[in-house]
Scaffold this motif. Structure first.
Motif, PDB file in Angstrom:
ATOM      1  N   UNK A  61       0.635  -1.454  -0.534  1.00 16.23           N
ATOM      2  CA  UNK A  61       0.128   0.131   0.138  1.00 16.23           C
ATOM      3  C   UNK A  61       1.207   1.411  -0.004  1.00 16.23           C
ATOM      4  N   UNK A  62       0.389   1.790  -0.643  1.00 18.19           N
ATOM      5  CA  UNK A  62       0.597   3.540  -0.859  1.00 18.19           C
ATOM      6  C   UNK A  62      -0.236   4.707  -0.313  1.00 18.19           C
ATOM      7  N   UNK A  63       0.038   5.366   0.685  1.00 16.83           N
ATOM      8  CA  UNK A  63      -0.911   6.168   1.573  1.00 16.83           C
ATOM      9  C   UNK A  63      -0.183   7.809   2.176  1.00 16.83           C
ATOM     10  N   UNK A  64      -1.227   7.952   1.765  1.00 19.46           N
ATOM     11  CA  UNK A  64      -0.132   9.575   2.568  1.00 19.46           C
ATOM     12  C   UNK A  64      -0.440  10.357   3.387  1.00 19.46           C
ATOM     13  N   UNK A  65      -0.112  10.703   4.380  1.00 20.95           N
ATOM     14  CA  UNK A  65       0.450  11.911   5.435  1.00 20.95           C
ATOM     15  C   UNK A  65      -0.948  11.211   6.435  1.00 20.95           C
ATOM     16  N   UNK A  66      -2.459  12.192   5.424  1.00 26.26           N
ATOM     17  CA  UNK A  66      -3.366  12.183   5.385  1.00 26.26           C
ATOM     18  C   UNK A  66      -4.081  11.215   6.213  1.00 26.26           C
ATOM     19  N   UNK A  67      -3.605   9.811   6.236  1.00 24.38           N
ATOM     20  CA  UNK A  67      -4.405   8.150   6.774  1.00 24.38           C
ATOM     21  C   UNK A  67      -3.281   7.783   8.454  1.00 24.38           C
ATOM     22  N   UNK A  68      -5.067   7.853   8.936  1.00 24.50           N
ATOM     23  CA  UNK A  68      -4.795   7.418  10.066  1.00 24.50           C
ATOM     24  C   UNK A  68      -3.567   6.076  10.529  1.00 24.50           C
ATOM     25  N   UNK A  69      -3.757   5.106   9.201  1.00 21.22           N
ATOM     26  CA  UNK A  69      -3.068   4.083   9.655  1.00 21.22           C
ATOM     27  C   UNK A  69      -1.458   4.389   9.134  1.00 21.22           C
ATOM     28  N   UNK A  70      -0.930   5.169   9.290  1.00 21.07           N
ATOM     29  CA  UNK A  70       0.693   5.344   8.918  1.00 21.07           C
ATOM     30  C   UNK A  70       1.616   5.211   9.627  1.00 21.07           C
ATOM     31  N   UNK A  71       1.458   5.114  11.200  1.00 25.71           N
ATOM     32  CA  UNK A  71       1.946   4.618  11.893  1.00 25.71           C
ATOM     33  C   UNK A  71       2.250   3.439  11.974  1.00 25.71           C
ATOM     34  N   UNK A  72       1.227   2.397  11.874  1.00 25.18           N
ATOM     35  CA  UNK A  72       1.076   0.858  11.365  1.00 25.18           C
ATOM     36  C   UNK A  72       1.865   0.700  10.695  1.00 25.18           C
ATOM     37  N   UNK A  73       1.462   1.033   9.092  1.00 24.83           N
ATOM     38  CA  UNK A  73       2.336   1.061   7.514  1.00 24.83           C
ATOM     39  C   UNK A  73       4.118   1.214   8.409  1.00 24.83           C
ATOM     40  N   UNK A  74       4.377   2.181   8.593  1.00 24.37           N
ATOM     41  CA  UNK A  74       5.336   2.724   8.906  1.00 24.37           C
ATOM     42  C   UNK A  74       6.266   2.104   9.489  1.00 24.37           C
ATOM     43  N   UNK A  75       5.466   1.678  10.873  1.00 24.37           N
ATOM     44  CA  UNK A  75       6.022   0.478  12.251  1.00 24.37           C
ATOM     45  C   UNK A  75       7.188  -0.982  11.588  1.00 24.37           C
ATOM     46  N   UNK A  76       5.984  -1.336  10.486  1.00 22.01           N
ATOM     47  CA  UNK A  76       5.573  -2.294   9.785  1.00 22.01           C
ATOM     48  C   UNK A  76       6.173  -3.048   8.887  1.00 22.01           C
ATOM     49  N   UNK A  77       6.573  -1.589   7.652  1.00 27.52           N
ATOM     50  CA  UNK A  77       7.330  -1.924   6.563  1.00 27.52           C
ATOM     51  C   UNK A  77       6.250  -2.547   6.250  1.00 27.52           C
ATOM     52  N   UNK A  78       4.876  -1.908   5.713  1.00 27.29           N
ATOM     53  CA  UNK A  78       3.785  -3.049   5.276  1.00 27.29           C
ATOM     54  C   UNK A  78       3.622  -1.879   4.496  1.00 27.29           C
ATOM     55  N   UNK A  79       3.727  -0.639   3.629  1.00 30.95           N
ATOM     56  CA  UNK A  79       3.676  -0.021   3.022  1.00 30.95           C
ATOM     57  C   UNK A  79       4.603   1.735   3.293  1.00 30.95           C
ATOM     58  N   UNK A  80       4.301   1.778   1.771  1.00 36.38           N
ATOM     59  CA  UNK A  80       5.121   2.949   1.572  1.00 36.38           C
ATOM     60  C   UNK A  80       4.045   4.473   2.058  1.00 36.38           C
TER      61      UNK A  80
END
Length: 141
Positions: A61-80
């Protein structure tokens, strides 16, 4: 509309872009199964259920900073996670499409994250913990 013009005339990628109505059930599953990645450029999303669904299907997944799941995605390297800038979103898309092995691994990490954090037992445990805290403290912090 404006998006149609951008896709078809200005960027000449109309044959690779499909605009759909809202997809549900089998149609949504089929679309996610046939996809290579999921992109959500948004100014704000209170949760981002579509992102969770895409990760469940193993999509990077690719999300922009306004999406609330960004920390989950970053911490788990599950997307960009990128800034809300066209060039950053485009560069992330190119990166994912150019690296299928890395994209596949990212998708697997996303799937595992969803199974761990958003499956019913995990959600139920969180609710129980919150209710226990409310009962214990009387709702005071």
């Amino acid at each position: 509309g404006r998006i149609d013009r951008l896709v078809n005339r200005e960027n000449n990628v109309g044959d690779r872009v499909i605009f759909t109505e809202m997809l549900v059930d089998r149609e949504k599953s089929a679309a996610l199964t046939d996809s290579d990645l999921f992109v959500l450029p948004s100014y704000s999303e209170n949760f981002g259920m579509a992102v969770v669904e895409a990760m469940y299907f193993g999509l990077p997944v690719i999300v922009t900073e306004g999406v609330s799941l960004t920390e989950f995605i970053r911490e788990n390297n599950a997307g960009i996670v990128v800034k809300k800038e066209t060039k950053e979103v485009a560069a992330a898309i190119v990166r994912v499409l150019a690296g299928p092995k890395e994209a596949g691994e990212m998708g697997l990490r996303g799937r595992k994250l969803v199974e761990k954090e958003f499956a019913m037992p995990a959600i139920a445990d969180r609710f129980l913990a919150v209710y226990d805290e409310i009962i214990r403290t009387g709702g005071r912090k």
